[in-house]
Design an enzyme around this catalytic site. Structure first.
Site, short mmCIF file in Angstrom:
data_model
loop_
_atom_site.label_atom_id
_atom_site.label_comp_id
_atom_site.label_asym_id
_atom_site.label_seq_id
_atom_site.Cartn_x
_atom_site.Cartn_y
_atom_site.Cartn_z
N ASN A 125 -6.84 -9.33 -16.51
CA ASN A 125 -7.48 -10.21 -15.80
C ASN A 125 -8.77 -9.69 -14.97
OD1 ASN A 125 -8.19 -12.26 -13.93
ND2 ASN A 125 -6.21 -13.22 -14.26
N LYS A 127 -4.88 0.19 -18.22
CA LYS A 127 -4.44 1.35 -17.47
C LYS A 127 -4.29 0.90 -16.16
CE LYS A 127 -7.72 4.65 -19.18
NZ LYS A 127 -8.32 5.95 -19.65
N GLU A 136 -5.71 1.14 -7.49
CA GLU A 136 -6.04 2.31 -6.60
C GLU A 136 -7.29 2.77 -6.78
OE1 GLU A 136 -1.49 3.27 -5.34
OE2 GLU A 136 -2.52 4.83 -6.37
N PHE A 141 0.77 -1.04 -0.18
CA PHE A 141 0.01 -0.04 -0.02
C PHE A 141 0.87 1.37 -0.01
CE2 PHE A 141 -2.76 -2.95 2.52
CZ PHE A 141 -3.54 -3.14 1.52
#
Lengths: 316, 730
Positions: free
Chosen positions: B619, B689, B693, B242
């Protein structure tokens, strides 16, 4: 964790004797709280007496129609016991609202009573804490105390007792049974078991040195609607901001005990007379003498609102 | 390979392997405990000693003296390393605070020493015996108190302005001017920072949990004053980051120093959970002011977003206004980012830095504006959509389907059932509300390299220093190589996280998936060329499929083409100006239903739905996992995550997972995720892209907006805890 010696006790008397005999000894059962505290060196026992082999893991009927819960009965087993679920629903609900499944599988009845506060300053050995280090001061007063006590506090400590189970036992008027090294037994009413902090917040219960809890007895069932309402910041695995253990009889009379308010499960028997008069009157009587901070003052209206919800639920 | 013109048709368009919801190729290793993490490298670094870090007990001041006699004499202790005997150390450019304190202390729990012992328990016990005397000095720990002293950061784009904001805002018939605050947050990934370090012949081997291998080499080189060539970093499995592991932290530096102190024997070191919060980085708290002026038809004419945050001297700001610069139209606009000096632990990137907290403010403000306008919040966002960069209208978006996301999301969620009047819907004791927000996150691309080889069995092996931090990199890289080389997934081996492999984009800023697979694409294209050349095929009409290389009526198996020696090629993708020529971002829309307990004020999320446009979804299964994980993190940000600062002592008080709350399973309801069908040819040859997040961005505001709809209470100070609700609720 400091190095320690370890023994497995085979009888309660032997365990109590060992505790008296050995300096810095502590009993260990589930260890769900003690081991964490030892890793942080908040607890530094020199000797551990493992009481898991004492056979105190049965739930048996008492002569007066109550239940005797062995000190080593695991929280999961106590919550799931059919007799507990039928006659002491508030206890079963309080238990399952606490901790996580894994912890409840390990945690014992006696250990739950003896778990220590979650005050963040107690947990940080670089900070003053009268409970951890008597005389060092209280960092929580004037610090982060949103979840700390509003009732029965002192200038030395505003910690809360974190247990859910104990709150339900308080509303049920349970009794803590003990034995000491001289084989003397005691029956301590749960109301007298936990202490208020006063000037000695490091002393949390009325147990004498070496005195071992053998069981908790529940008086014969009192009927009524059993509710345990725990209010918390997330849906699971969080300590109570406040909690209400209630047994409510037809007509609205009954009993109430509270978690998250004080250094011990909080119950004001005289306030229970106000229950038929509604949440406001009841809360006002329960909370007489409250001392709040800017961060935890919300607990007072929260108690009143939650009592109101509990009363509504009992009616439904 | 340079990527400076939009992609045209290429082998990724076949979508035989790419675009399929395949299981993780590393899933079995992880679920059976056979994926070896940094702390578990007994295979590679046997007989390791254990290190335990002693953190500073003060937030600011000086170490007066250190007495290590008892620690050194403790059972099993092999060494105690402090600034007094660590040797000369540098400070990496990427670090704001030093990894080892002394004599000055820069923040609470900054490493003061590492105690190395034969066992973990001995190291931890020894650490407690180190006696450090400090001289404490006053520090600045309170953002609100330091707000007025905040200054304009020297780097980045702290100020933006277009048109005449003040004039337009003054004239706007409908105005909003509100202040929002977000708290400090801790990454609290599952695996704490962990390292095993060993020295041999002056060279350092570092098995560490890290997102950016190439940066890790640089950070260690600058800290230990060692040539990069002498540092080998390996991080094949990472238990979450993170952003907390974008740079090496004290675990790596102190493990290396500890190992050096005992003659190079391996030392393993993991931060204890309570150390994660104060020893490492955190997402800084913000104070934000939003001003929006609109016409009565909802068109925004003026928009301003200002943000204040704090960091140690030399640190950087939380760039909360990022999204506001690009999300909505409006001719008159400004943003300002200000930075105060605070002596708290280092503030730095946490998942979607900037947008994650900026949208908590902006998207709550949009909800408030919609209410003032008596307009549906979805409609307000549609009206203010823009297809060009509002600060530079000649710059178009590469792809922007915010409106599509808003419409699809609203449809899937059943937004039309929402009662716009707050406090009207009940389910027993629960007040029910619905809220929504736009999702926005920049699409960043980073240079990324890879080496791809084929052996005589036709097995394709990809090597790149890319990391898989739980995101699915192994899988999408395998899919990319399988697609490009025309082989099934079980003929692809992916090797990651090793500094001896070609440098990649690494994992961060949601750039890793798109950039690293583009790097693999580049290497595969180079390898295809080599294969074609070797076979004498015309590389323009050559087809790689079914394990064969075909051209015209000729067909050769890959294994045959590779031959006994095998074939390999290395290349990297280098991104040109397309991110400057085109605004590149990812978009989405969050829809949330919450219940607010009318008695206790407890807030529980009942369902969540989101639609997202992020280019090609490489995916759908791992992308969905990224999004639902991010939505979950957003529930935390909205309702509970709060690193509490004790402004007297200068540290985060609730420094463990019992008191720093992240959502538990019981907090997370059904989560519905929908991906728009999109290709972005200007983003990369993958036409993909970032997606890692986006799912976090805006979700917290959607929750706050739903809380308002449920009970009529607007809370502008995150997190929305019940004490803030019951004070204002009837």
């Amino acid at each position: 964790m400091k190095a320690f010696t370890y023994e497995r006790a085979t009888s309660a008397k032997e365990a109590a004797s060992a505790a008296v005999r050995t300096p810095g000894a502590k009993f260990i059962a589930g260890g769900t709280n003690l081991l964490d505290l030892m890793k942080l060196q908040i607890e530094t026992p020199q000797h551990l007496i493992d009481v898991n082999g004492l056979g105190l893991d049965k739930i048996t009927p008492t002569a007066d129609g109550g239940l005797r819960v062995g000190a080593l009965v695991r929280n999961t087993d106590l919550a799931a016991d059919a007799r507990v679920r039928k006659d002491y629903g508030v206890l079963s609900r309080a238990l399952v609202s606490g901790a996580s499944g894994q912890l409840r599988n390990k945690a014992t009845t006696a250990g739950n009573l003896l778990q220590r506060t979650r005050c963040p300053y107690f947990y940080d050995t670089t900070k003053p804490c009268n409970k951890r280090q008597p005389g060092s001061g209280c960092a929580a007063i004037g610090g982060f105390n949103r979840n700390l006590a509003v009732m029965g506090t002192s200038d030395a400590c505003i910690a809360t007792h974190p247990s859910d189970m104990a709150v339900a036992m308080r509303v049920l008027d349970a009794t803590v049974e003990t034995v000491n090294a001289a084989s003397q037994t005691r029956a301590i009413p749960i109301a007298d078991f936990h202490r208020l902090p006063g000037a000695t917040p490091n002393i949390e219960t009325s147990l004498a040195h070496g005195e071992l809890i053998t069981a908790v007895t529940l008086p014969k069932p009192i009927g009524g609607t059993h509710i345990y309402q725990k209010v918390r910041d997330r849906a699971s695995y969080a300590f109570a901001l406040i909690s209400v253990a209630a047994v409510i009889q037809p007509g609205g009379r009954g009993r109430l005990a509270f978690g998250g308010l004080a250094h011990k499960p909080w119950r004001v028997e005289s306030a229970e007379a106000q229950m038929p008069n509604g949440a406001k009157a009841t809360a006002s009587a329960v909370l007489a003498g409250a001392r709040t901070t800017s961060q935890n003052a919300f607990k007072l209206p929260l108690v009143e609102r939650t009592i109101g919800a509990v009363f509504e639920e009992a009616k439904a | 390979m340079k990527f400076d013109t939009p992609a045209t048709a290429n082998p990724t368009d076949r979508m035989k392997v790419l675009g399929k919801p395949l299981d993780r190729v590393d899933g079995k290793l992880k679920t059976t405990g056979t994926a070896h993490y940094a702390y578990e490298r007994n295979d590679a670094a046997p007989n390791a000693a254990y290190g335990y870090i002693v953190g500073s007990a003060i937030a600011k001041g000086r170490i007066e003296s250190i007495d290590d006699a008892d620690a050194k004499a403790a059972p099993g202790v092999l060494a105690v390393v402090t600034y007094q005997n660590a040797g000369k150390l540098g400070k990496a450019k990427n670090h704001t605070a030093r990894m080892l304190a002394g004599p000055d202390v820069q923040h609470y729990d900054q490493a003061v020493a590492v105690v190395v012992a034969e066992t973990f328990e001995q190291a931890r016990a020894g650490a407690k015996l180190l006696r450090v005397n400090y001289a404490r000095t006053a520090g600045r720990f309170d953002l609100a108190a330091s707000q007025s002293s905040a200054t304009k950061p020297k780097s980045g784009t702290p100020d933006t302005a277009v048109g005449d904001f003040a004039g337009a805002f003054a004239k706007a018939p409908v105005k909003l001017d509100e202040r929002y605050t977000t708290p400090d947050q801790s990454h609290m990934m599952m695996e704490p920072h962990s390292t095993t370090a060993a020295w041999k012949d002056g060279k350092l081997a570092l098995w560490t949990s890290n997102q950016m291998i190439n940066w890790a080499v640089g950070d260690m080189s600058e800290t230990l004053l060692l040539p990069k060539e002498s540092i080998h970093v390996m991080s094949p499995y990472v238990g979450g980051g993170f952003g907390s592991k974008l740079w090496v932290r004290s675990d790596a530096v102190m493990a290396a120093l500890g190992s050096r102190a005992i003659g190079g024997r391996p030392v393993k070191l993991a931060l204890a959970r309570p150390q994660v919060m104060n020893n490492t980085t955190h997402r800084p708290a913000t104070i934000q002011r939003l001003r929006i002026g609109a016409q009565k038809d909802g068109k925004i004419t003026a928009i301003a977003h200002e943000s204040w945050s704090g960091d140690l001297p030399g640190g950087g700001p939380e760039t909360a206004p990022n999204a506001t610069r690009l999300l909505y139209a409006g001719a008159n606009r400004m943003t300002a980012t200000r930075l105060a000096v605070l002596d708290l632990p280092e503030g730095n990137a946490m998942r979607a830095p900037g947008e994650a907290v900026g949208l908590l403010a902006l998207e709550a403000a949009m909800d408030e504006l919609a209410e003032k306008l008596k307009m549906d919040p979805v409609q307000l966002r549609i009206i203010n959509d823009t297809q060009v960069d509002p600060e530079k209208p000649t710059r178009q978006f590469s792809q922007r389907d915010l409106v599509g996301c808003l419409k699809a999301g609203a449809e899937r969620f059943g937004w039309n059932k929402r009662n716009p009047v707050p406090g009207q819907v009940r389910d027993g004791r629960w007040l029910i509300g619905m809220g929504m927000a736009s999702a926005f996150r920049d699409n960043v691309t980073m240079k990324s390299g890879a080496r791809v080889g084929i052996d005589k069995k036709g097995v394709v092996t990809v090597a790149t220093d890319m990391t898989d931090i739980g995101t699915g990199s192994y899988t999408i890289i395998a899919q990319t190589a399988a697609e490009m080389m025309g082989v099934p997934m079980d003929k692809v081996i992916v090797l990651l996280g090793d500094s001896s492999f070609p440098a990649s984009s690494g994992s961060g800023g949601q750039w890793g998936g798109n950039s690293s697979t583009a790097g693999v694409y580049a290497a595969c294209m180079a390898l295809r060329e080599r294969v074609a050349q070797k076979l004498g095929f015309n590389s323009t009409d050559v087809v790689f499929e079914d394990g064969k290389v075909k051209s015209g009526n000729r067909s050769v198996s890959l294994s045959e083409a590779a031959g006994d020696a095998g074939l390999s090629a290395e290349d990297s993708i280098e991104f040109g100006d397309l991110t400057k020529t085109y605004a590149q971002a990812t978009f989405g829309a969050h829809f949330v239903e919450v219940g607010v307990d009318s008695a206790t004020g407890e807030i529980r999320v009942r369902r969540m739905s989101g639609a997202f446009a992020a280019g090609r979804i490489l995916n759908p299964k791992s992308a969905r996992s990224q999004v639902i994980g991010a939505m979950t993190m957003g529930v935390g940000a909205a309702l509970m995550e709060d690193a509490i600062v004790d402004t007297r002592f200068g540290y985060f008080v609730n420094h463990d997972l019992a008191e720093y709350h992240v959502p538990a399973h019981a907090d997370i309801p059904m989560q519905d995720v929908f991906f728009m069908d999109e290709l972005d040819e200007k983003s990369s040859p993958m036409k993909a892209k970032g997606i890692g997040e986006l799912g976090l961005c805006g979700v917290g505001a959607a929750i706050a907006n739903a809380v308002y709809n449920a009970c009529g209470v607007r809370i502008r100070e995150y997190p929305l805890t019940l004490d803030k609700v019951i004070g204002k609720m009837a």
